[in-house]
Design an enzyme around this catalytic site. Structure first.
Site, PDB file in Angstrom:
ATOM      1  NE  ARG A  34      -2.165  -1.422   3.420  1.00  0.00           N
ATOM      2  CZ  ARG A  34      -2.552  -1.143   4.659  1.00  0.00           C
ATOM      3  NH1 ARG A  34      -3.729  -0.585   4.878  1.00  0.00           N
ATOM      4  NH2 ARG A  34      -1.753  -1.408   5.675  1.00  0.00           N
ATOM      5  CG  ASN A  52      -4.127  -4.756   2.689  1.00  0.00           C
ATOM      6  OD1 ASN A  52      -3.625  -4.687   1.582  1.00  0.00           O
ATOM      7  ND2 ASN A  52      -3.430  -4.669   3.818  1.00  0.00           N
TER       8      ASN A  52
END
Ligand code: FE
Ligand code: MG
Ligand code: ZN
Ligand code: ZN
EC number: 6.2.-.-
Lengths: 831, 329
Positions: A34, A52
């Site tokens: 990320r 996620n």
């Protein structure tokens, strides 16, 4: 064609700003994915968010389609080192564009957290510990999102600091700031630490006294062992030197003086000593009670390795990878000249290869920084036991072995041994898959996406277990031999741990058919307790399944010819198999050929004493009296006649503890014994075969002894009788042992290729799969590969899991996931 | 030995044989049953079929074995054995001289053990339907007050003792049956253990468990006890008494002596602090001279029996499904 367009299908200009949702699948969680997305989006000036979820990572991005194309391209290239992108899918997104790019927290319960493998120190962290100006200068627990401990420190999911052994350390403000900053390499790095807040290292003696006194090492304290030659004198001499800066430098000095130091690393303890000091290496062997099994080495950098071993680019890359395995390398013939001294012969007796690894944690880097020669880094245990992972345990169990202990207070939760690999034909071939590799999930070929969840429990030795779900398989780290009590306990704990870490409740439990394997017993019990369906998979069928799964053979691609050679596995006819030619795939199999069965007089004893195999082979192939008549003067036969072979004959004839087998592993033992190698006994598994191969490599390329292939028998039989006759004639003619060993390897490879080619032709197939521990013999493997390819056959081999029983669970899982319920009992008959 | 016609003469012959060798007042009643007053106290009974090839072996024969096996099973409750009954299945063709030898040996074993064979039966089966001679015996004994010996009483901290060397019987039988000529002849340890047990409970009345490690050997018996008591066991390889010749034979044959049968040894488990007393009592008895403390009972949810090897490793001594099959790959 319709001229209607749905609302989502609109004509778009390249310059028009649009929203897209981008689904990324693969190894994208817990690896710093990320923040990478965040950084790339920021750099490109794109708005959106990333989170996620249960399927991987979901990115929403607003920009022109050209910008989003460029972003996706950059993402593929800049995927974090520990990540792996298996697929990207893009869809239009109708939501209004936000004004910035954000990392969004996932909803609890949605994320398949899992856990990744422990990774070797990245270059950025390595640079920090070497930089006197950095706050992590010489800090042995430096790590970041791209490197550091993972599996070795986790207790439970989700993978948060609180669920790891780093929970004991409170982040200092500086570390906490890094942890919270998406622009930082340490954003959400759970084991993040620094000298202020993180784990510490210290050096002690067996009584736990700190050896790093303020005035430097006191010789009377460190000279724990008077037997080490020159140790006390050297210690006294160096006491005048500059005091060591820290425990690691002190340990390094002890090693220089010939001491044996127990070193707590990432997934366990090592026992270290100077590999170029023969006395130190011999002392280590003696104290560890490890007679002959090679010791692994660690070298500061590739240059040190290169000075001693041949090193191909593929091997250099493997050594330097985040897995940082022990890589088996051929020693240079001129190796000694380039370093301060050769590696002691006691490091790897009877072998031409050395097993090298590079420092994979900051602690190891610091320890080796002044070493231009390698250190022995062997597992911290007494022979046959699993290595220590706990400080107190190490102080007790290694008390008779180590002179000093380099300890730290980052608890090792899960034992993770060093991985071992070698490069053959430019591909990595795993001998042991553990640290750095496990629990990296393995993608399976098409057809397994919808398969039920399987827990496969592997074999008895070199055990590892496997979880299968959603088209991928997670093979645990190498756990070891389940006959060992500590390992057996760890095995049961690891079964629980993996199910918890991967939130895996099995619908099917797969085990080996052997009635006495501990793993099978546990599987039967778990199946009874949980109601999961139990599938027993025959050992060699599981090896076939393992190589098919490893090579991503699609579920519906049909059967192949599998040649499975190993030590021993329980056969479908209740005899012991190990030289098998199978026809089959994941769903069904049949035995279409095997080595001619022979007796193993003394059962397990025969595995440890190659002379028994030699007698049994000669008796069954040629008849003992005929052998004595024709070749009775040969040294190896004379030696046999001085042994209790009359008793062996009785045992074989009367079936007293003389189980019948088709094991090729035992055939290698017989061969070794015929050439005087390990006649009386072996000190470690496969020693006879390894030394036989070492011998063979000195004399490659001169014909081979053929076996007979008896195609009138059903299944076909490989008859070694002609091989033995030719071999004994050569021995009698004074042909050198190396040549004989080479001819055996070459002949066996030709025989395998011929058998497989005939079988393939009979069944209209073009693909042959090779598996089983015997194919870890590089000489046999390479020659077989060549001979099969020369016959126009496609060959499937192992590249992701070991060919030995370490890969067995993968095959069990793949087979159990798709096989009919009565798989084990009903091999396919005829075609 | 013949079957069918001419049976009456044969039956009389056999009857006579039994009367001579197993003689006692109850048997002499000549009824189809024995009538006797129950002795005071708690009674135990046990029954066992004895099948062995060869019928005669170094250190014993099936007749003595049929007495020792059941006497020992009764004694393992701490009991004094009193009576036996016996049922013979004889194969047509068994030499009468062999039968007489067997019955005589049985009588001698019974007298030595202080038990009476008070009822019996004989059947003759056709040639090929038996292995010469099978003998089933049932025993009755009486347990002294206050003795509470049972396989579920092992507790963590208890000591594990054996009364002597292990594996003698199994190796003796195997080498005799298969005619495997070893340098030293190995004799079976077949013997009754009731007197040793009496001496043991005299010294330590609170023995927790007693069991004779017959088929499956020490390994299997310890696993049975671990399971029954829900505990683990830790034994030490160097402490386990095994005769040099048995050990050598096992090495040659590739057998693990821990799984080999015994017919005259026992395993005892008692509180750790009573172990030395018990050991001393065993060692002063002729049948326990080689007794040893071989390990201890531990807490273990896995109920493993594990052994510290001579090399310092620790190996699981597991149940085996059948014969000793190689597991190494
Ligand atoms: Fe195998
Ligand atoms: Mg019994
Ligand atoms: Zn890093
Ligand atoms: Zn900090």
């Amino acid at each position: 064609m319709s001229n209607h367009h749905s609302s989502s299908q609109r004509l778009r200009l390249h310059t028009e700003t649009e929203g897209e949702s981008i689904r990324v699948r693969g190894l994208v969680q817990g690896v710093g994915f990320r923040p990478t997305v965040w950084r790339l989006a920021r750099a490109a000036g794109l708005a959106g968010d990333v989170c996620n979820d249960g399927e991987g990572v979901l990115i929403r991005l607003w920009g022109t389609s050209a910008e989003i194309d460029a972003f996706c391209h950059a993402l593929m290239i800049e995927c974090p080192p520990l990540g792996r992108i298996d697929g990207i899918e893009r869809r239009p997104c109708e939501a209004p564009a936000p004004d910035s790019f954000r990392i969004v927290e996932s909803e609890a319960g949605l994320v398949r957290t899992g856990v990744v493998a422990d990774a070797a120190t990245c270059e950025a962290c390595a640079a920090e510990i070497a930089d006197p100006g950095d706050r992590r200068y010489r800090y042995p627990f430096t790590n970041c999102t791209h490197c550091g401990p993972r599996l070795s420190i986790i207790r439970a999911i989700p993978y948060d600091r609180a669920n790891t052994s780093m929970a004991a350390f409170q982040l200092c403000p500086a570390c906490a700031a890094e942890y919270a900053d998406p622009a930082d390499r340490r954003f959400h790095a759970q084991p993040n630490a620094c000298p202020v807040c993180g784990p510490k290292v210290w050096l002690t003696d067996a009584e736990g006294r700190d050896l790093l006194a303020a005035d430097g090492l006191k010789p009377d304290v460190v000279a724990a062992d008077d037997e080490t030659p020159g140790f006390a004198e050297a210690a006294a001499a160096t006491a005048a030197d500059r005091a060591p800066r820290d425990a690691i430098e002190a340990a390094s000095r002890l090693l220089e003086r010939g001491a044996i130091v127990a070193i707590k690393g990432v997934g366990g303890f090592h026992l270290a000593c100077d590999a170029t000091n023969p006395a130190a290496v011999a002392t280590l062997r003696e104290r560890k009670r490890r007679a002959a099994k090679p010791f692994a080495l660690m070298a500061r950098d590739l240059d040190v390795v290169r000075a001693l071993c041949e090193l191909s680019p593929a091997e250099a890359e493997l050594l330097s990878s985040t897995v940082a395995p022990i890589v088996l390398l051929d020693q240079r013939v001129d190796g000694a000249a380039k370093t301060s001294g050769p590696v002691a012969a006691e490091v790897a007796p009877g072998q031409s290869a050395l097993g090298f690894m590079l420092p994979y944690s900051p602690l190891h880097r610091l320890l080796l920084q002044d070493w231009d020669r390698p250190l022995v880094m062997t597992s911290g245990n007494l022979s046959d036991e699993p290595q220590c992972i706990d400080n107190a345990d190490a102080l007790t169990r290694l008390a008779g072995i180590a002179d000093a202990w380099l300890l730290h207070d980052r608890e090792i939760v899960n034992r993770v041994d060093d991985s071992v690999a070698r490069v053959i034909q430019v591909r990595t071939r795993w001998l042991r898959r553990a640290r750095g590799a496990a629990p990296m999930p393995l993608a399976l070929a098409a057809g397994f996406e919808a398969a039920p969840r399987v827990l496969a429990l592997g074999g008895e030795l070199k055990n590892s277990l496997c979880l299968l779900s959603q088209g991928q398989a997670t093979l645990s780290q190498h756990l070891g031999d389940l006959e060992e009590a500590r390992t057996a306990r760890e095995f049961e704990r690891t079964v629980d741990l993996y199910q918890a870490l991967f939130e895996h409740a099995p619908e099917i439990i797969a085990v080996d058919c052997h009635p006495d394997y501990r793993s099978s017993a546990l599987g039967r019990r778990l199946a009874a307790e949980t109601g999961a369906r139990l599938v027993e998979v025959q050992h060699h069928a599981a090896h076939l399944g393992a190589v098919l799964a490893d090579a991503e053979w699609p579920l519906d691609a049909g059967p192949v010819i599998g040649v499975i050679f190993d030590g021993l596995g329980y056969g479908a006819d209740q005899t012991i198999w190990g030289g098998e030619c199978l026809l089959g795939d994941y769903r069904q199999w049949q035995r279409i050929g095997h080595l001619r069965p022979f007796a193993l007089p003394g059962g397990e004893r025969a595995i440890r004493e190659p002379w028994r195999c030699l007698y049994a082979q000669l008796e069954s192939s040629l008849g003992w009296p005929q052998c004595v008549e024709r070749w009775g003067d040969l040294e190896s036969l004379r030696a046999l006649r001085e042994r209790p072979i009359a008793l062996l004959a009785e045992m074989i004839q009367k079936g007293v503890n003389a189980p019948r087998t088709t094991s090729v592993g035992r055939l290698f033992d017989a061969l070794a014994a015929a050439l005087g190698i390990c006649v009386d006994g072996i000190a470690y598994e496969a020693q006879a075969a390894i030394e036989l191969e070492t011998l063979a490599r000195r004399a490659l390329g001169e014909g081979g002894y053929a076996f007979a292939i008896d195609t009138r028998a059903e299944p076909w039989q490989l008859d070694p009788a002609p091989m033995w006759s030719a071999l004994l004639d050569d021995l009698a003619a004074g042909v050198p042992a190396a040549m004989i060993a080479a001819r055996f390897h070459a002949g066996l490879a030709e025989t395998v290729a011929e058998l497989a080619a005939r079988a393939a032709q009979r069944h209209g197939l073009e693909t042959v799969a090779l598996s089983g521990g015997v194919f870890q013999n590089r000489t046999l493997f390479e020659a077989t590969l060549k001979a099969l390819r020369a016959r126009g056959l496609q060959v499937l081999t192992h590249t992701r899991v070991p060919a030995n029983d370490g890969g067995l669970a993968l095959g069990q899982a793949a087979i159990a996931a798709v096989a009919p319920p009565i798989y084990a009992q009903s091999p396919l008959r005829g075609r | 030995m013949s079957h069918g016609s001419g049976g009456r003469a044969m039956a009389q012959l056999i009857d006579e044989l039994f009367r001579v060798h197993l003689e006692n007042a109850l048997l002499a009643q000549g009824n189809d049953q024995a009538l006797f007053e129950p002795p005071p106290g708690r009674l135990v009974t046990s029954t066992d079929g004895h099948v062995i090839s060869p019928l005669f072996f170094p250190g014993g024969d099936i007749g003595a074995l049929a007495v020792h096996g059941t006497v020992n099973d009764v004694a393992m409750a701490g009991a004094r054995p009193l009576y036996l009954t016996a049922s013979f299945i004889l194969e047509e063709g068994l030499p009468l001289a062999d039968l007489e030898r067997i019955v005589a040996s049985m009588g001698a074993a019974a007298r030595a053990a202080g038990v009476q064979v008070i009822a019996g039966d004989t059947k003759v089966v056709e040639r090929g339907k038996g292995d010469g001679c099978f003998i089933s015996t049932t025993g009755i004994g009486v347990v002294p007050d206050g003795i509470q010996i049972s396989g579920d009483r092992a507790q963590p901290g208890d000591a594990i003792l054996v009364s002597g060397s292990l594996g003698d019987h199994g190796v003796a039988i195997l080498s005799k049956r298969e005619n495997l000529g070893f340098e030293t002849e190995i004799a079976s340890d077949s013997q009754s253990l009731h007197d040793l047990v009496a001496a043991m409970i005299e010294a330590v009345p609170d023995i927790h468990c007693l069991r004779d490690p017959t088929r499956g050997g020490l390994a299997t018996t310890l696993n049975e006890l671990a399971l029954q008591s829900r505990v683990g066991m830790q034994i030490r390889e160097p402490a386990i008494p095994i005769r040099a010749e048995v050990s050598a034979a096992c090495e040659l044959l590739g057998l693990d002596p821990l799984y080999v049968a015994n017919e005259g040894k026992l395993i005892a488990i008692c509180a750790g602090d009573r172990a030395e007393t018990l050991l001393a009592a065993m060692r002063t008895h002729p049948k326990g001279r080689e007794a040893a403390i071989i390990g201890q009972v531990v807490t273990d949810p896995h109920q493993f029996v594990q052994m510290e090897t001579a090399f310092g490793g620790s190996r699981i001594v597991d149940w085996l499904a059948g014969e000793q099959l190689p597991r190494i790959c």
